[in-house]
Design an enzyme around this catalytic site. Sequence first.
Site, PDB file in Angstrom:
ATOM      1  N   GLY A 165       0.822  -1.215   0.000  1.00 25.96           N
ATOM      2  CA  GLY A 165       0.000   0.000   0.000  1.00 25.96           C
ATOM      3  C   GLY A 165       0.845   1.249   0.000  1.00 25.96           C
ATOM      4  CB  ALA A 199      -1.018  -7.018   3.314  1.00 21.94           C
ATOM      5  CE  LYS A 255      11.334  -0.736 -15.802  1.00 16.03           C
ATOM      6  NZ  LYS A 255      11.445   0.737 -15.754  1.00 16.03           N
ATOM      7  N   GLY A 300      13.421  13.023  -6.507  1.00 15.79           N
ATOM      8  CA  GLY A 300      12.748  11.734  -6.390  1.00 15.79           C
ATOM      9  C   GLY A 300      12.743  10.913  -7.653  1.00 15.79           C
ATOM     10  N   GLY A 359       5.471   1.397 -16.973  1.00  7.36           N
ATOM     11  CA  GLY A 359       4.366   2.061 -16.290  1.00  7.36           C
ATOM     12  C   GLY A 359       3.068   2.036 -17.060  1.00  7.36           C
TER      13      GLY A 359
END
Length: 440
Positions: free
Chosen positions: A11, A43, A205, A187, A134
């Site tokens: 999460g 969870a 990938k 980030g 993505g």
Amino acid sequence: MDVLNLGMVGGGTVGSGVFHALQQNGEVLARRIGVRIQVRKVAVKAVDEPRPYPIPHRFLTTDWRAVVEDPEVHLVTELVGGTTVARTIVLTALRLGKPVITANKALLSAHGPELFREAERHGTNLYYEASVCGGIPIIKALREGFVGNRIRALYGIVNGTCNYILTRMARDRADFPTVLAEAQRQGYAETPPDLDIDGHDAQHKTGILASLAHGTWIPASRINVEGIRSVTPLDLEFAAQLGYTIKLLGIVKQLNAPESDEDPTEVQVSVYPALIPSAHVLAGVQGVFNAVFVRGDVVGDTLFYGQGAGKDATASAVLSDLADAALDVRLGTRRRRPAFVEVPGRIRVVPMDEIVTRSFVRLSVVDRPGVLARIAAVFGQAKIGIASVIQPEGHTGEVVPLILMLHEAPDGAVRKALARIGRLPVVKAPPVRFRVESLS
């Protein structure tokens, strides 16, 4: 309308993004597929940890087994990352016959064959659209959209961190450490950043894409991988003068045309920084964006472009897989055609030393007559032709850069010749070499 319960493991950034997307667009999804997907449990490592999107405490638990083993949970998402606990989570769910949706490219790279075998053995499915690029639906395109094509070539900018760094270095003439530090502050890069900048994320990938393109599992150990640490603003500047841009590419390229089904298909599967023509559409992919250029024998050239990472782009891909999983459960499609079919001896991943490419070489040499002749002699002995030479003006001091563009030659021959050149007394730093991809 049928209702299916979703158990989420993870999460954090991606997991909270998926939860938020379901709350925002769950009704749209339900109307489109005729199945309502509702979250039953999530969870997490810690109930009170900060999240990009909030998840109400009534959904949260720190026990992943309470999620996966709940008989009221019909679908499972694995969004925790890593290859240890994540492997156990996925195997547990598959052995219970529950479809699993994962965004974990490292897990697939390390344990893909085992996981797909378990899914088949227990009559369920493993979905992984979010594991590569993505929000770009490249997995679905290769697996379904191009199912009638032989994939002749695939070139992917599949790591947003590296693409951001190379974009900034080229645009601002900033050095690698400076741009990397900025990427970490914003980030875009992890600390430590090795997985991205040394090419291993792209390796995972590219292996998945190569396996889809050629129908048999290609492990990471057979993929040549090089990162971007050696790229300098000088390389980007000279490449631009020659009409090229440097990008970190995942490359899947068919090298031969087998005359019969008994002959192996030879493929190159590599990750490395390469010069590509500045006029090509891939050269215009900037910042943290990803793109995959695919050439099929029927469809021709196609391009997939979009956000390669982040909570929302990845959540979009997870929702796509949730829709497929829900429909498969509703319609009783317990087992699809496997994505990767092991056909021993039919696919040969060609060792890098045998791959033939053009090359861009930057040398730091003593500025005196006869230096170029000594370097050219080494290439001549190796039967490697020099296409062009740039010795830029304006550099002062005893040591100056020398830029060479080489004709096509086997990779191993170029590597050995550069090792000899690096030992010449007139060469004052290790040679820097990048391959050139024409994309034609």
